[in-house]
Scaffold this active site. Structure first.
Site, short mmCIF file in Angstrom:
data_model
loop_
_atom_site.label_atom_id
_atom_site.label_comp_id
_atom_site.label_asym_id
_atom_site.label_seq_id
_atom_site.Cartn_x
_atom_site.Cartn_y
_atom_site.Cartn_z
N LYS A 43 0.84 -1.20 0.00
CA LYS A 43 0.00 0.00 0.00
C LYS A 43 0.87 1.25 0.00
CE LYS A 43 -3.53 2.33 2.72
NZ LYS A 43 -4.48 2.29 3.82
N GLU A 73 10.51 -4.57 4.66
CA GLU A 73 10.60 -5.97 4.23
C GLU A 73 10.30 -6.10 2.74
OE1 GLU A 73 9.00 -4.80 6.84
OE2 GLU A 73 9.21 -6.13 8.59
N GLY A 78 -4.86 -1.89 4.92
CA GLY A 78 -4.04 -3.01 4.43
C GLY A 78 -4.69 -4.35 4.72
N ARG A 79 -5.21 -4.53 5.94
CA ARG A 79 -5.77 -5.84 6.32
C ARG A 79 -7.17 -6.05 5.75
NH1 ARG A 79 -4.71 -2.40 10.35
NH2 ARG A 79 -6.38 -1.57 11.63
N GLU A 120 -4.78 -6.59 14.65
CA GLU A 120 -4.29 -5.26 14.27
C GLU A 120 -5.44 -4.25 14.34
OE1 GLU A 120 -2.46 -4.19 10.29
OE2 GLU A 120 -0.61 -4.56 11.37
N HIS A 152 -5.04 -33.37 17.49
CA HIS A 152 -3.95 -34.22 17.96
C HIS A 152 -2.82 -33.39 18.53
CE1 HIS A 152 -5.87 -37.80 16.33
NE2 HIS A 152 -6.34 -36.96 15.42
N LYS A 207 9.40 -0.47 14.25
CA LYS A 207 9.97 -0.10 12.94
C LYS A 207 11.03 0.98 13.10
CE LYS A 207 5.80 -0.75 10.08
NZ LYS A 207 4.80 -0.07 9.26
#
Ligand code: F6P
Length: 542
Positions: free
Chosen positions: A207, A213, A268-269, A354, A385, A505
């Site tokens: 965005k 990253e 973004g999410r 978030e 399990h 950050k």
């Protein structure tokens, strides 16, 4: 200090109701009302929600609905749909619902109807996806594109990754889809080590187009490509960008003609149905992508119009609040009985945590109650399990969402019935448990009895659909988006910013040169961070 939601009459009424009902067992609730399994259900589109195995009565639901009314959930919802700038700390509208609005709808932001922009971008995504799928968009050397690598992180990764895997049964299997998110170089290495650069398309999804990253991985991808193809001109055929930031895309060296745009009113999410979903669209084709958008829109319409007590996302949000704020449950497990939904819990983790991981109200006061839960899970039956032991017999209350489908995407022997049997057995076991008397009646050695008792009374929702399709996935995702919205509205927090990611950050930016400088840096962190950095520098070069 302004009155908070926990100071209202509606909250207090729930508090006293909680004292009355907290020890009532689901066994008794079902005994008292044998029809609750048929009445405490909701159906919309292809989604069926059974919420009967919750520690709720009709009165609980009534009180929760009153709380939602008091909190103004419906007003905030209407403000969102009307394009109001409800993301107050960033002064932005919140309009992921516009991403799936039909072309004849009008949704205004700052006096401009955004629906035509949405459809213009969808059309150009469709055109590009078709060209890649048909082979008419080729790589620099004329070879067909066979590998699609989405480079992004957070909302620019989790949604496309989740949906591409979820809808694999609808995908063009001649194309390979990969996702690179982590700045750990091994993520890039493993995603590309067996790919031919001549046949690889990188989708740089960000965005902001400034995320450390993603930009690092994008530069690595560029070098990887140019190491093989040499000619700078190759970038135009092997890189496209998905972003709101044309300037940064251009600076990176991607032609804005190869950029698919979205807007600051898409969080973004909440973005995998925007241009950020290009990798999904290439995988399943524009028609299937449109079906997914139609499923989301159907849920948007349900959320926008259904009364609170019959509104699936609102009811799920309210039931979540009941456990989070009254029973003190810290977490929620999401347990899809579908291997295709392997990435759904991770996707919902960002969506929920978030959004609602906030501790101040919209006006900046510290909240006097619990907000967003920890979301976790993985597909059943694997979890059975592993960690279900704790859900059944541990000391913590963990409300669970079970999600399953009546028809498999692939018929493989009798697997589907075995899967579905487990989907129904677990909520039954969690709710009703196994009493001491039942265990004793099995003739178990008395010393063993306490270990074999299941207290039960563990609450669950079960969500079912006919089959996992683009439409049902769209419905499911939009349902969770609006559930998160409902909870944020009741807690009076801003579900649409994420300032909590910033400090780490900033500190990382400060530390990078401290790791890389040739001369010993003058470290001014706390003694722990200083010592870790010094140790890293020693070990890195030894
Ligand atoms: O750091 C958090 C975050 O901003 C998320 O909200 C977002 O989804 C992710 O980073 C990626 O951001 P971008 O798409 O701008 O690269």
């Amino acid at each position: 200090m302004a009155q908070q939601i926990a100071d209202t009459e509606e909250w207090k009424a729930l508090d006293s109701h909680f004292s009355a009902i907290k020890d009532v067992h689901l066994r008794d609730l079902f005994e008292g009302d044998p029809t609750r399994g048929e009445t405490m259900v909701l159906e919309t589109g292809d989604l069926y929600l059974d919420y009967s195995k919750n520690r709720c009565t009709a009165e609980t639901v009534e009180l929760l609905v009153a709380l939602a009314r008091r909190a103004g959930v419906e007003q905030l919802r209407d403000a969102m749909f009307a394009g109001a700038k409800i993301n107050i700390t960033e002064d932005r509208s919140v309009l992921h619902v516009a991403l799936r609005a039909p072309a004849d709808e009008r949704i205004m932001v700052d006096g401009v109807d955004v629906v035509p922009q949405v459809h213009r971008v969808l059309d150009s995504m469709g055109d590009f996806a078709n060209r890649v799928r048909s082979g008419s968009w080729t790589g620099h050397t004329g070879r067909r594109i066979r590998n699609i690598v989405n480079v992004g992180i957070g909302g620019s990764d989790l949604g496309p990754r989740m949906a591409t895997v979820a809808l694999a049964d609808f995908a063009d299997r001649s194309l390979t889809n990969r996702f690179v998110s982590n700045v750990d170089g091994t993520d890039f290495y493993e995603a590309t080590r067996d790919l031919d650069p001549e046949e690889t398309l990188f989708i740089i999804a960000s965005k902001t187009f400034t995320t450390l990253e993603t930009m690092t991985n994008a530069r690595t991808a560029r070098s990887w490509l140019l190491d093989a193809l040499v000619d700078e001109g190759a970038v135009a055929k092997h890189f496209v960008a998905l972003s709101t930031n044309t300037d940064e895309v251009t600076k990176f060296g991607i032609d804005p003609a190869n950029m698919f745009e979205f807007w600051d009113w898409v969080g973004g999410r909440y973005s995998f149905d925007s241009a950020i979903g290009l990798s999904v669209m290439i995988a399943i084709g524009p028609q299937r992508f449109a079906e997914m958008l139609a499923g989301m829109h159907a849920m948007d319409e349900h959320f926008r119009t259904a009364p609170i007590e019959a509104n699936m996302p609102m009811l799920m949000g309210l039931i979540g609040i009941w456990y989070n704020d009254f029973f003190g449950a810290d977490t929620v497990a999401v347990l899809p009985y579908s291997q295709y939904l392997v990435h759904l819990p991770a996707y919902l983790q960002q969506l929920d945590m978030e959004s609602d991981g906030k501790s101040v109200t919209r006006s900046g006061e510290r909240v006097g109650y619990q907000t967003g839960p920890i979301v976790w899970g993985q597909p059943g039956t694997n979890g059975q399990h592993a960690y279900y032991q704790l859900i059944h017999q541990g000391t913590k209350l963990i409300p669970c969402d079970f999600i399953g489908f009546a028809q498999p995407n692939q018929v493989v022997g009798d697997h589907q019935d075995l899967l579905a049997a487990n989907l129904f057995a677990q909520p039954e076991a969690l709710a009703f448990g196994k009493t001491r008397a039942q265990v004793e009646a099995e003739g178990v050695d008395p010393s063993q009895v306490p270990h074999r008792v299941f207290e039960g009374n563990h609450p669950t929702n079960t969500i079912m659909a006919t089959q996992l399709t683009p439409y049902t996935l769209g419905q499911l995702v939009a349902c969770y988006e609006h559930k998160v919205f409902t909870q944020g509205a009741i807690w009076n927090i801003n579900s649409f910013d994420q300032w909590g990611v910033e400090l780490g950050k900033q500190l990382a930016q400060k530390i990078i040169p401290e790791l890389q400088d040739a001369s010993e840096p003058n470290l001014a962190h706390d003694s722990s961070t200083n010592a870790l950095i010094r140790r890293y520098r020693r070990q890195r070069t030894s």
